[in-house]
Enzyme design. Structure first.
Site, short mmCIF file in Angstrom:
data_model
loop_
_atom_site.label_atom_id
_atom_site.label_comp_id
_atom_site.label_asym_id
_atom_site.label_seq_id
_atom_site.Cartn_x
_atom_site.Cartn_y
_atom_site.Cartn_z
N HIS A 220 0.79 -1.10 0.25
CA HIS A 220 -0.17 -0.06 0.08
C HIS A 220 0.74 1.13 0.03
O HIS A 220 1.57 1.90 -1.13
CB HIS A 220 -0.91 -0.25 1.12
N HIS A 259 -2.06 -2.23 -10.05
CA HIS A 259 -3.16 -1.06 -9.23
C HIS A 259 -4.38 -2.40 -9.09
O HIS A 259 -4.70 -3.09 -10.35
CB HIS A 259 -3.38 -0.02 -9.51
N ASP A 310 2.76 6.11 -6.60
CA ASP A 310 3.83 6.24 -5.96
C ASP A 310 5.64 5.88 -6.66
O ASP A 310 6.49 6.18 -5.79
CB ASP A 310 4.31 4.75 -4.56
N1 COA Z 1 5.62 -6.14 -9.89
C1 COA Z 1 5.42 -7.59 -11.25
N2 COA Z 1 4.22 -8.05 -11.21
C2 COA Z 1 3.16 -6.87 -10.43
C3 COA Z 1 3.32 -6.08 -10.09
C4 COA Z 1 4.27 -5.70 -9.56
N3 COA Z 1 4.20 -4.35 -9.60
N4 COA Z 1 1.72 -6.08 -10.06
C5 COA Z 1 1.25 -6.89 -10.41
N5 COA Z 1 2.10 -8.24 -11.09
C6 COA Z 1 1.17 -9.32 -11.78
C7 COA Z 1 1.10 -10.27 -10.44
O1 COA Z 1 1.77 -11.01 -10.63
C8 COA Z 1 -0.05 -11.18 -10.87
O2 COA Z 1 0.70 -12.48 -11.70
P1 COA Z 1 0.19 -13.27 -12.17
O3 COA Z 1 -1.32 -13.47 -12.63
O4 COA Z 1 1.28 -14.55 -12.75
O5 COA Z 1 0.26 -13.85 -10.65
C9 COA Z 1 -0.58 -10.05 -11.79
O6 COA Z 1 0.10 -8.81 -12.61
C10 COA Z 1 -2.21 -9.53 -11.16
O7 COA Z 1 -1.54 -8.65 -9.98
P2 COA Z 1 -2.08 -8.58 -9.17
O8 COA Z 1 -1.12 -8.72 -7.65
O9 COA Z 1 -3.38 -10.31 -8.66
O10 COA Z 1 -2.95 -7.36 -8.64
P3 COA Z 1 -3.63 -7.05 -7.03
O11 COA Z 1 -4.88 -6.39 -7.48
O12 COA Z 1 -3.61 -8.20 -6.36
O13 COA Z 1 -2.63 -5.99 -6.81
C11 COA Z 1 -1.03 -4.12 -5.80
C12 COA Z 1 -2.44 -4.60 -6.83
C13 COA Z 1 -1.40 -2.92 -6.47
C14 COA Z 1 -1.16 -5.14 -4.60
C15 COA Z 1 -0.08 -4.94 -6.58
O14 COA Z 1 -0.07 -4.58 -8.24
C16 COA Z 1 1.40 -4.77 -6.08
O15 COA Z 1 1.67 -5.13 -5.50
N6 COA Z 1 2.18 -3.30 -6.49
C17 COA Z 1 3.16 -3.34 -6.56
C18 COA Z 1 2.91 -2.43 -4.95
C19 COA Z 1 2.83 -1.03 -4.96
O16 COA Z 1 3.29 -0.32 -5.67
N7 COA Z 1 1.46 -0.79 -4.60
C20 COA Z 1 0.99 0.89 -3.88
C21 COA Z 1 -0.34 0.24 -5.07
S1 COA Z 1 -0.91 2.21 -5.05
#
Ligand code: COA
Length: 373
Positions: A220, A259, A310
């Site tokens: 987050h 996201h 971010d």
């Molecule tokens: N880096 C690498 N791969 C990523 C990624 C990232 N930042 N964000 C998503 N993915 C991949 C996931 O591993 C997943 O792949 P898979 O289907 O092979 O497992 C796919 O993209 C779908 O993503 P998912 O994690 O299901 O999205 P979510 O809705 O559950 O999570 C976040 C959203 C924001 C938590 C996620 O994108 C993330 O962890 N980002 C990094 C942290 C971040 O920047 N957070 C700030 C948010 S404002």
């Protein structure tokens, strides 16, 4: 019988109503009370947007002046709170400091009734920068800073306390933009935490303290710090590309990308990226900004993943000389408006939030005698 949800993380589920913001529905993708965040970031100060979110309308000039004067008058910290802050070691994470600071404030100046919700919110908005910087300067520089500055805005107040001098116009403007972009975001994890807490009819300080705990995690708010730690390891754009390819191959999560709601872009990225570019030119940077741009290109080319709010905040804050560990506390200084407005909205039409769980444990069984376990 209750419906069982298939998606993890409550993704896509409507969990309540709000009149505060829309995400991924209209305008550039994010609106606060019907105004596009892009429009607000171009034309407003953060205090105008805080007023909008908390009170429901954009202030006129007289209302804004009055609101800013009120916030300015509330920057001081009680001695007992300073005393607590002085006991927290320099190695502590500033988010933990803020969580403790907020909780201590609740002990000293608690919300006696919900009639005080606006007052205690304004007080937190005014004094959170003081809490962060008082602790930071005391624990790192051994200085007891005077937290009652006459700076015109919350962002300038923060930078002034942190660096010991008034910020430039450019830096003050970037702080307005940054705080506006972070102010509100519908039912994100920390806001939902605040609403769950509010639904028990708890006090504002408890709701905000809980929300700070949720925002702290790297999935987050903590993502801007994690993004900074990554990009500062890269010596050039080519080096960044090479390292990113390795990280993707190893299926590592790259902070500052992706996201839960937006699917193609985060509208806040375009705005903060532009300001990061201006700051890069201002400080004569030739590494961090090009590195960040290359990371963005690689992630889109390889994974169709885009920068969230971010990612370019990391370089922007770095160019302003803000220590990395203070990045997420700045997010709190802003998102506090959204949290408090959601608490007020929840209170106005409340039912305790209490979902059900799909049970995956053992069938019913008798307790065996202790000698037979
Ligand atoms: N880096 C690498 N791969 C990523 C990624 C990232 N930042 N964000 C998503 N993915 C991949 C996931 O591993 C997943 O792949 P898979 O289907 O092979 O497992 C796919 O993209 C779908 O993503 P998912 O994690 O299901 O999205 P979510 O809705 O559950 O999570 C976040 C959203 C924001 C938590 C996620 O994108 C993330 O962890 N980002 C990094 C942290 C971040 O920047 N957070 C700030 C948010 S404002």
């Amino acid at each position: 019988m209750a419906k069982v949800l298939s998606g993890a993380g409550l993704r896509g589920q409507v969990a309540g109503k709000t009149a505060l913001s829309t995400v991924g529905k209209s305008g550039s993708g994010l609106t606060y009370r019907g105004y596009d965040v892009k429009d607000l970031a171009e034309n407003c100060q953060f205090e105008e947007v805080a007023y909008l979110i908390l009170k429901g309308k954009l202030p006129n000039q007289a209302e804004l002046d009055e609101y800013k004067a009120l916030l300015k008058s509330m920057r001081g910290l009680p001695l007992a709170l300073k005393d607590v802050l002085e006991r927290i070691p320099a190695e502590a994470h500033p988010m933990d400091v803020l969580r403790t600071g907020c909780s201590m404030l609740g002990n000293l100046e608690g919300e006696a009734s919900f009639d005080e919700q606006a007052k205690v919110t304004d007080r937190m908005l005014a004094c959170f920068p003081s809490i962060i910087c008082y602790w930071y300067r005391y624990s790192h520089d051994g200085v007891r800073v005077d937290v009652e500055t006459d700076d015109d805005s919350i962002g300038a107040h923060f930078l002034h306390l942190l660096r010991g001098e008034k910020p430039s116009e450019l830096h003050e403007r970037v702080m307005h933009v940054s705080l506006i972009l972070y102010a509100e975001h519908e039912f994100n994890a920390s806001t939902f935490t605040a609403r769950v807490c509010a639904s028990t009819l708890s006090d504002m300080h408890s709701c905000v303290t809980g929300a700070i705990g949720s925002l702290r995690g790297p999935l987050h708010g903590g993502a801007n710090e994690a993004a900074m730690e990554m990009i500062e390891r890269f010596e050039s754009a080519d080096h960044a590309e090479q390292e990113m390819m390795g990280m993707l191959e190893r299926k590592e999560k790259i902070m500052g990308f992706g996201h839960a709601i937006y699917s193609e872009s985060d509208p806040r990225n375009e705005i903060i990226k532009l300001w990061s570019e201006k700051l890069a030119a201002d400080v004569g940077d030739t590494v961090l900004y090009p590195v960040s741009v290359r990371c963005e290109e690689v992630m889109w080319r390889e994974k169709k993943l885009f920068c969230n709010a971010d990612f370019f905040h990391a370089s922007a804050y770095n160019f302003m000389g803000i220590p990395t560990k203070l990045f997420t506390p700045i997010f709190v200084m802003s998102r506090l408006t959204g949290w408090a407005a959601h608490v007020m909205e929840q209170r106005a039409d409340n039912r305790i939030i209490r979902p059900s769980a799909e049970y995956t444990g053992e069938e019913l069984r008798p307790v065996p005698a202790i000698s037979e376990r």
